[in-house]
Design a protein around this motif. Structure first.
Motif, PDB file in Angstrom:
ATOM      1  N   GLU A   1      33.161  55.053  26.293  1.00 28.15           N
ATOM      2  CA  GLU A   1      32.520  55.753  25.178  1.00 28.15           C
ATOM      3  C   GLU A   1      31.000  55.668  25.255  1.00 28.15           C
ATOM      4  OE1 GLU A   1      34.375  53.897  21.841  1.00 28.15           O
ATOM      5  OE2 GLU A   1      36.354  54.730  22.325  1.00 28.15           O
ATOM      6  N   LYS A   2      30.486  54.625  25.864  1.00 22.98           N
ATOM      7  CA  LYS A   2      29.040  54.468  26.010  1.00 22.98           C
ATOM      8  C   LYS A   2      28.487  55.305  27.166  1.00 22.98           C
ATOM      9  CE  LYS A   2      25.557  50.956  27.178  1.00 22.98           C
ATOM     10  NZ  LYS A   2      25.341  49.519  27.544  1.00 22.98           N
ATOM     11  N   VAL A   3      29.200  55.328  28.288  1.00 26.06           N
ATOM     12  CA  VAL A   3      28.689  55.963  29.519  1.00 26.06           C
ATOM     13  C   VAL A   3      29.112  57.424  29.630  1.00 26.06           C
ATOM     14  CG1 VAL A   3      28.712  55.812  32.047  1.00 26.06           C
ATOM     15  CG2 VAL A   3      28.678  53.719  30.672  1.00 26.06           C
ATOM     16  N   HIS A   4      30.270  57.794  29.075  1.00 27.77           N
ATOM     17  CA  HIS A   4      30.839  59.145  29.196  1.00 27.77           C
ATOM     18  C   HIS A   4      31.023  59.570  30.649  1.00 27.77           C
ATOM     19  CE1 HIS A   4      30.337  59.612  24.891  1.00 27.77           C
ATOM     20  NE2 HIS A   4      29.056  59.330  24.994  1.00 27.77           N
ATOM     21  N   PRO A   5      31.760  58.783  31.428  1.00 22.29           N
ATOM     22  CA  PRO A   5      31.953  59.134  32.841  1.00 22.29           C
ATOM     23  C   PRO A   5      33.068  60.152  33.029  1.00 22.29           C
ATOM     24  CG  PRO A   5      33.141  57.136  32.347  1.00 22.29           C
ATOM     25  CD  PRO A   5      32.454  57.554  31.061  1.00 22.29           C
ATOM     26  N   GLU A   6      33.074  60.771  34.206  1.00 23.60           N
ATOM     27  CA  GLU A   6      34.205  61.611  34.619  1.00 23.60           C
ATOM     28  C   GLU A   6      35.083  60.879  35.631  1.00 23.60           C
ATOM     29  OE1 GLU A   6      31.259  63.695  32.759  1.00 23.60           O
ATOM     30  OE2 GLU A   6      30.883  63.221  34.857  1.00 23.60           O
ATOM     31  N   ILE A   7      34.536  59.823  36.244  1.00 26.37           N
ATOM     32  CA  ILE A   7      35.290  58.983  37.181  1.00 26.37           C
ATOM     33  C   ILE A   7      35.144  57.534  36.740  1.00 26.37           C
ATOM     34  CG2 ILE A   7      35.523  58.175  39.568  1.00 26.37           C
ATOM     35  CD1 ILE A   7      34.284  60.813  40.480  1.00 26.37           C
ATOM     36  N   VAL A   8      36.256  56.808  36.679  1.00 27.84           N
ATOM     37  CA  VAL A   8      36.230  55.379  36.356  1.00 27.84           C
ATOM     38  C   VAL A   8      36.895  54.607  37.493  1.00 27.84           C
ATOM     39  CG1 VAL A   8      37.004  53.564  34.785  1.00 27.84           C
ATOM     40  CG2 VAL A   8      36.259  55.777  33.870  1.00 27.84           C
ATOM     41  N   VAL A   9      36.195  53.597  37.992  1.00 28.30           N
ATOM     42  CA  VAL A   9      36.727  52.712  39.032  1.00 28.30           C
ATOM     43  C   VAL A   9      36.919  51.325  38.428  1.00 28.30           C
ATOM     44  CG1 VAL A   9      36.278  51.601  41.252  1.00 28.30           C
ATOM     45  CG2 VAL A   9      35.610  53.996  40.891  1.00 28.30           C
ATOM     46  N   LEU A  10      38.140  50.808  38.514  1.00 23.54           N
ATOM     47  CA  LEU A  10      38.462  49.465  38.043  1.00 23.54           C
ATOM     48  C   LEU A  10      38.925  48.641  39.240  1.00 23.54           C
ATOM     49  CD1 LEU A  10      40.664  50.496  34.976  1.00 23.54           C
ATOM     50  CD2 LEU A  10      38.324  49.649  34.846  1.00 23.54           C
ATOM     51  N   THR A  11      38.121  47.700  39.651  1.00 26.56           N
ATOM     52  CA  THR A  11      38.485  46.924  40.833  1.00 26.56           C
ATOM     53  C   THR A  11      37.950  45.508  40.717  1.00 26.56           C
ATOM     54  OG1 THR A  11      38.525  46.965  43.260  1.00 26.56           O
ATOM     55  CG2 THR A  11      36.463  47.648  42.188  1.00 26.56           C
ATOM     56  N   GLY A  12      38.246  44.711  41.697  1.00 28.02           N
ATOM     57  CA  GLY A  12      37.842  43.310  41.666  1.00 28.02           C
ATOM     58  C   GLY A  12      38.613  42.543  42.699  1.00 28.02           C
ATOM     59  N   HIS A  13      39.364  41.520  42.270  1.00 33.60           N
ATOM     60  CA  HIS A  13      40.190  40.731  43.187  1.00 33.60           C
ATOM     61  C   HIS A  13      41.622  40.698  42.681  1.00 33.60           C
ATOM     62  CE1 HIS A  13      36.900  39.139  45.637  1.00 33.60           C
ATOM     63  NE2 HIS A  13      36.211  39.027  44.510  1.00 33.60           N
ATOM     64  N   ASP A  14      42.549  40.557  43.615  1.00 29.61           N
ATOM     65  CA  ASP A  14      43.961  40.457  43.272  1.00 29.61           C
ATOM     66  C   ASP A  14      44.671  39.759  44.427  1.00 29.61           C
ATOM     67  OD1 ASP A  14      46.223  40.760  41.740  1.00 29.61           O
ATOM     68  OD2 ASP A  14      46.255  42.944  41.777  1.00 29.61           O
ATOM     69  N   SER A  15      45.944  39.465  44.252  1.00 28.72           N
ATOM     70  CA  SER A  15      46.753  38.911  45.340  1.00 28.72           C
ATOM     71  C   SER A  15      48.203  38.843  44.890  1.00 28.72           C
ATOM     72  CB  SER A  15      46.274  37.513  45.750  1.00 28.72           C
ATOM     73  OG  SER A  15      46.389  36.606  44.666  1.00 28.72           O
TER      74      SER A  15
ATOM     75  N   ASP B   1      42.729  65.380  35.350  1.00 29.64           N
ATOM     76  CA  ASP B   1      41.665  66.097  36.065  1.00 29.64           C
ATOM     77  C   ASP B   1      40.334  66.099  35.331  1.00 29.64           C
ATOM     78  OD1 ASP B   1      43.203  66.843  38.314  1.00 29.64           O
ATOM     79  OD2 ASP B   1      44.182  68.404  37.135  1.00 29.64           O
ATOM     80  N   GLN B   2      40.294  65.549  34.125  1.00 29.91           N
ATOM     81  CA  GLN B   2      39.024  65.435  33.397  1.00 29.91           C
ATOM     82  C   GLN B   2      38.446  64.030  33.477  1.00 29.91           C
ATOM     83  OE1 GLN B   2      39.623  66.961  29.440  1.00 29.91           O
ATOM     84  NE2 GLN B   2      39.571  69.092  30.111  1.00 29.91           N
ATOM     85  N   LEU B   3      39.320  63.035  33.594  1.00 30.04           N
ATOM     86  CA  LEU B   3      38.882  61.661  33.811  1.00 30.04           C
ATOM     87  C   LEU B   3      39.731  61.102  34.943  1.00 30.04           C
ATOM     88  CD1 LEU B   3      36.948  59.435  32.842  1.00 30.04           C
ATOM     89  CD2 LEU B   3      38.808  58.561  31.430  1.00 30.04           C
ATOM     90  N   VAL B   4      39.100  60.933  36.086  1.00 25.58           N
ATOM     91  CA  VAL B   4      39.795  60.474  37.290  1.00 25.58           C
ATOM     92  C   VAL B   4      39.672  58.958  37.392  1.00 25.58           C
ATOM     93  CG1 VAL B   4      39.837  60.571  39.808  1.00 25.58           C
ATOM     94  CG2 VAL B   4      39.473  62.661  38.485  1.00 25.58           C
ATOM     95  N   LEU B   5      40.811  58.286  37.611  1.00 25.76           N
ATOM     96  CA  LEU B   5      40.830  56.825  37.634  1.00 25.76           C
ATOM     97  C   LEU B   5      41.244  56.279  38.991  1.00 25.76           C
ATOM     98  CD1 LEU B   5      42.724  56.064  34.277  1.00 25.76           C
ATOM     99  CD2 LEU B   5      40.272  56.347  34.624  1.00 25.76           C
ATOM    100  N   PHE B   6      40.480  55.299  39.465  1.00 33.01           N
ATOM    101  CA  PHE B   6      40.909  54.457  40.593  1.00 33.01           C
ATOM    102  C   PHE B   6      41.064  53.048  40.047  1.00 33.01           C
ATOM    103  CE2 PHE B   6      40.229  51.132  43.597  1.00 33.01           C
ATOM    104  CZ  PHE B   6      40.918  51.525  44.730  1.00 33.01           C
ATOM    105  N   ALA B   7      42.154  52.367  40.432  1.00 39.44           N
ATOM    106  CA  ALA B   7      42.340  50.988  39.985  1.00 39.44           C
ATOM    107  C   ALA B   7      43.053  50.171  41.053  1.00 39.44           C
ATOM    108  CB  ALA B   7      43.129  50.940  38.673  1.00 39.44           C
ATOM    109  N   GLY B   8      42.695  48.893  41.131  1.00 38.53           N
ATOM    110  CA  GLY B   8      43.379  47.981  42.034  1.00 38.53           C
ATOM    111  C   GLY B   8      42.430  47.253  42.968  1.00 38.53           C
TER     112      GLY B   8
END
Length: 296
Positions: A150-164, A199-206
């Motif tokens: 809501e603050k940035v108003h992006p069209e693409i959001v990337v959620l990443t970090g570490h996992d296992s 197609d309006q907000l594209v998400l990558f996660a993992g």
């Protein structure tokens, strides 16, 4: 003596990955991958310090892979640009004097690793993309992601970090067998409740070894890791960049996205998605001044 910040490898895994020691809890140490998005725990007696020569040898190999991925992306970018120029000029008599501007999408990149975040931001800037970077621990992502959107108003959001994935916790099908996959899933699900259009907000996660199927079912366009392999630190950037530089008139070829990454199809996958780049005409000198104002 091994302490926080040291570079180490695990004897039990034949020294396959270089880790940085994050925290010490008695004889058990928390480790973060130096070049891959993997988090692990290991006993002190399983660890061996990495020599400077060995670190630079491995870093050189990683740098070569990164450079190759970058070259692939630049080749694809040139092809996309040539296509845009041809389409922009097709309706004009003087096609060679094509005069257009482009509006790439805003990107919000949320990362569970501040060092990887810094590296990713530098690559976005190198690729000419507008990005807002935010460090958040993976556990905080489900609750903090919507206020950031809501603050940035992006069209693409990337959620990443570490996992296992931990075999000791259960099978590969069980979400609880993964260190942080459930947080990526919850964050994606929260986003899709408010922004359901793929197609309006594209998400990558993992991240490394993440539960790919659960993240995709939760609503991500792209995710890791289909074969439960480690993914490279910068792979999410190339996915976002391909979406950002593909016209909204075109569908993205998933294979063309994946082949630009260091990890490839074992590490990343996704669903059919439209690009988000828009072009306009005509381009004016005044526009340059306005764009400069927006950047300052």
């Amino acid at each position: 003596m091994i302490s926080s910040g040291d570079l180490v490898t695990r004897k039990s895994y034949k020294h396959d990955i270089i880790f940085r020691v994050k925290t010490e809890t008695g004889q058990l140490l928390k480790l973060m991958g130096e070049h891959v998005r993997l988090e692990a725990d290991a006993p002190l007696d399983d660890l061996e310090k990495v020599t400077g020569a060995e670190y630079h040898r491995r870093k050189s190999e990683v740098d070569k892979k990164e450079a190759y991925s970058y070259r692939l992306f630049r080749q694809d970018y040139r092809l996309l640009k040539e296509k845009r120029e041809a389409e922009a000029g097709s309706g004009y008599t003087k096609a060679k004097e094509t005069n257009y501007f482009q509006i790439p999408p805003r990107i919000l990149h949320i990362d569970g690793d501040p060092l990887f975040l810094k590296k990713c931001i530098a690559l976005y800037e190198q690729l000419g993309l507008q990005v807002h970077g935010q460090y958040l621990h993976e556990k905080e992502m489900p609750n903090q992601v919507l206020p950031l959107i809501e603050k940035v108003h992006p069209e693409i959001v990337v959620l990443t970090g570490h996992d296992s994935y931990s075999k000791a916790k259960g099978t590969v099908r069980e979400l609880e067998s993964y260190r942080h996959s459930k947080y990526f899933v919850e964050a994606v699900r929260n986003i899709r409740r408010k922004y359901p259009n793929f197609d309006q907000l594209v998400l990558f996660a993992g991240a490394c070894q993440s539960h790919f199927e659960s993240i995709i079912r939760a609503g991500a366009n792209f995710a890791s890791s289909p074969a439960r392999v480690n993914i490279h630190a910068i792979d999410p950037v190339y996915v976002a960049a391909r979406v950002a530089y593909t016209s909204f008139m075109d569908h993205i070829n998933i294979w063309e996205v994946i082949r630009n990454t260091v990890s490839g199809e074992d590490g990343l996958g996704g669903i059919e998605t439209k690009g988000l780049l828009r072009i306009g005409m005509p381009y004016t000198e005044n526009q340059t001044e306005e764009e400069n104002k927006e950047e300052t």
